[in-house]
Design a protein around this motif. Structure first.
Motif, short mmCIF file in Angstrom:
data_model
loop_
_atom_site.label_atom_id
_atom_site.label_comp_id
_atom_site.label_asym_id
_atom_site.label_seq_id
_atom_site.Cartn_x
_atom_site.Cartn_y
_atom_site.Cartn_z
N THR A 1 18.60 17.46 -9.83
CA THR A 1 17.27 18.37 -9.20
C THR A 1 16.72 19.46 -9.89
N HIS B 1 8.43 16.79 -0.70
CA HIS B 1 8.86 15.63 -0.27
C HIS B 1 10.42 15.23 -0.48
N PHE B 2 10.87 15.53 -1.71
CA PHE B 2 12.22 15.18 -2.11
C PHE B 2 12.97 16.51 -2.28
N THR C 1 16.43 17.77 0.22
CA THR C 1 17.73 17.60 -0.68
C THR C 1 18.79 19.13 -0.56
N TYR D 1 18.85 15.16 2.65
CA TYR D 1 18.81 13.98 1.81
C TYR D 1 19.94 13.99 0.90
N ALA E 1 21.09 13.03 -3.10
CA ALA E 1 20.48 12.74 -4.20
C ALA E 1 21.40 12.21 -5.18
N ASP F 1 19.84 8.92 -0.72
CA ASP F 1 18.54 8.59 -0.41
C ASP F 1 17.39 8.30 -1.34
N TRP F 2 17.63 9.02 -2.41
CA TRP F 2 16.68 8.89 -3.48
C TRP F 2 17.37 9.34 -4.87
N CYS G 1 16.82 10.43 -9.10
CA CYS G 1 15.95 11.00 -10.03
C CYS G 1 16.23 10.04 -11.24
N CYS H 1 11.07 10.31 -9.30
CA CYS H 1 11.92 10.31 -7.90
C CYS H 1 11.64 8.96 -7.11
N PRO I 1 12.65 6.57 -4.12
CA PRO I 1 13.55 6.36 -2.71
C PRO I 1 14.23 5.09 -2.77
N TYR J 1 4.95 10.11 -7.68
CA TYR J 1 6.43 10.25 -7.70
C TYR J 1 6.84 10.85 -9.14
#
Length: 423
Positions: A134, A148-149, A153, A158, A160, A203-204, A206, A224, A226, A262
């Motif tokens: 992040t 959104h992300f 987080t 979320y 990550a 969930d997502w 990087c 990012c 998903p 994204y």
């Protein structure tokens, strides 16, 4: 009947082993707090933050560690939500996205306190969430992308993960082959990522991918991604010799379509952004092992004081208590290097060289301390106990986040000692 008595005896012995470890843990936690008071980059606010986190660890995490280690996975969403609800997943992240807006020294205080968790896998996964997947998003992402992300987080809604290493490119980040090709307003992603912490639950991701261009250092971007997108396959779970409670996956991408919006920051700057993320990752990693190493020593001292050989406690042998003193000195020196590096980082200085030194020394101390302590436990060292767990978990320290050899190359580069380079 005999088998039953032996089994019961083994369970009691195991409980005593970990009870001894928890006793050492309580003593060292207070000692660590005193070390922080001696450093001018830490305040009573840092200490209060650590003490709050310690209560969560004692009540919500450590009571379940044995179960999660045996199950080879901890419930990431449940743990992250607890931490996120209490502000521990966005300590140095912007307030407008749910963070506390504090400086990086508070993240280091949190990282060091995470060393009170009775295994290495859970702190590592938390570190991925806070200081590996992040930082670039928080620093360079658009407002829409961060809402959104980043915000979910930080709140713990979320989980990550970070997608850099590949089956054919680990330490050699410049040679990754995963591609993100433009198609209208979308990216089409193909490739694979390896050694993905929290990969089966996240969930997502990087994601670092090639987005075009010839120059290896300027053809990469962070995106990012998903992980519930069509074409993502993360069913390949990797079995490891340590870090058992942390799930690790190989993730495949086949014609994965996501919006170009994204993209984190500027296209082609992914390598640079990732190098910046690595510095925070490496400092987090060093901070998170300090208490675990000290607990290894404390546990070993207690064991060697009680265990007798040739009529006297093992600890009475000079070779043993001198070695414990030597290792304790090495850990304290590592802590000092870490704190000094963080101080320079807060001043805006380039800490790549010092962070690499700290990471190199931290990884090697994980091996040295746990190996020495395991040896002095004798046959007990080869059984299930906190020292043998540290031995297994800590071995990753010299590999993950940049192997020792990569750290040495970085240090040599800054010293001007690489072939063909001038100082």
């Amino acid at each position: 009947m005999l088998t039953s008595r032996i089994s019961q005896s083994c369970r009691v012995t195991s409980q005593n082993v970990f009870r001894r470890f928890q006793s050492a843990q309580a003593r060292l936690a207070e000692s660590s707090i005193e070390s922080m008071r001696e450093e001018n980059i830490f305040t009573e606010e840092h200490i209060a933050l650590r003490q709050s986190l310690r209560k969560i660890i004692e009540n919500e995490i450590n009571p379940h560690v044995e179960q999660w280690e045996n199950e080879k996975m901890f419930p990431a969403h449940r743990v992250m939500k607890i931490l996120g609800s209490n502000g521990f997943l966005g300590v140095n992240k912007p307030v407008e996205y749910g963070g506390l807006g504090l400086d990086f020294s508070y993240s280091i205080a949190v990282a060091e306190e995470l060393g009170n968790i009775d295994c290495g896998g859970i702190p590592m996964a938390i570190g991925v969430q806070t200081d590996m997947a992040t930082p670039a998003l928080a620093r360079f992402g658009s407002d829409e992308l961060r809402k959104h992300f980043l915000a979910p987080t930080i709140s713990g809604d979320y989980v990550a993960c970070l997608g850099v290493s590949e089956p054919g490119a680990g330490s050699d980040v410049a040679n990754i082959t995963t591609t993100a090709v433009k198609d209208g307003d979308d990216f089409i992603i193909n490739g694979a990522k390896m050694w993905i912490t929290s990969g089966t639950q996240a969930d997502w991701m990087c994601l670092l991918a090639n987005t075009g261009g010839e120059k290896a250092f300027f053809n990469k971007s962070l995106i990012c991604l998903p992980l519930d997108t069509k074409g993502v396959d993360r069913t390949t779970k990797i079995e490891k010799i340590g870090m058992h409670s942390s799930d690790t996956a190989q993730v495949f991408f086949e014609d994965v379509r996501i919006p170009q919006k994204y993209l984190i920051g500027d296209e082609g700057q992914g390598f640079t952004y990732q190098m910046l993320q690595f510095q925070e990752e490496r400092l987090f990693g060093v901070a998170s092992v300090l208490l675990g190493l000290e607990k290894c020593i404390a546990y070993t001292i207690d064991y060697c004081r009680e265990r007798k050989i040739f009529g006297k406690p093992i600890l009475d042998n000079q070779v043993v208590h001198f070695r414990m003193a030597e290792l304790a000195t090495e850990i304290e020196l590592l802590r000092s290097v870490l704190y000094r590096t963080v101080g320079k980082f807060l001043d805006g200085q380039d800490v790549t060289k010092r962070a690499s030194m700290a990471k190199l020394k931290g990884g090697r101390l994980c091996r040295e301390v746990s190996d020495s302590c395991l040896q002095y436990l004798g046959g007990s060292g080869f059984t299930h106990n906190p020292v043998s767990r540290t031995f297994r978990d800590g071995r990753l320290g010299s590999i993950g986040g940049g192997a020792d050899e990569v750290m040495l190359s970085i240090i040599c580069k800054y010293m001007g000692t690489l072939p063909g380079r001038k100082k």
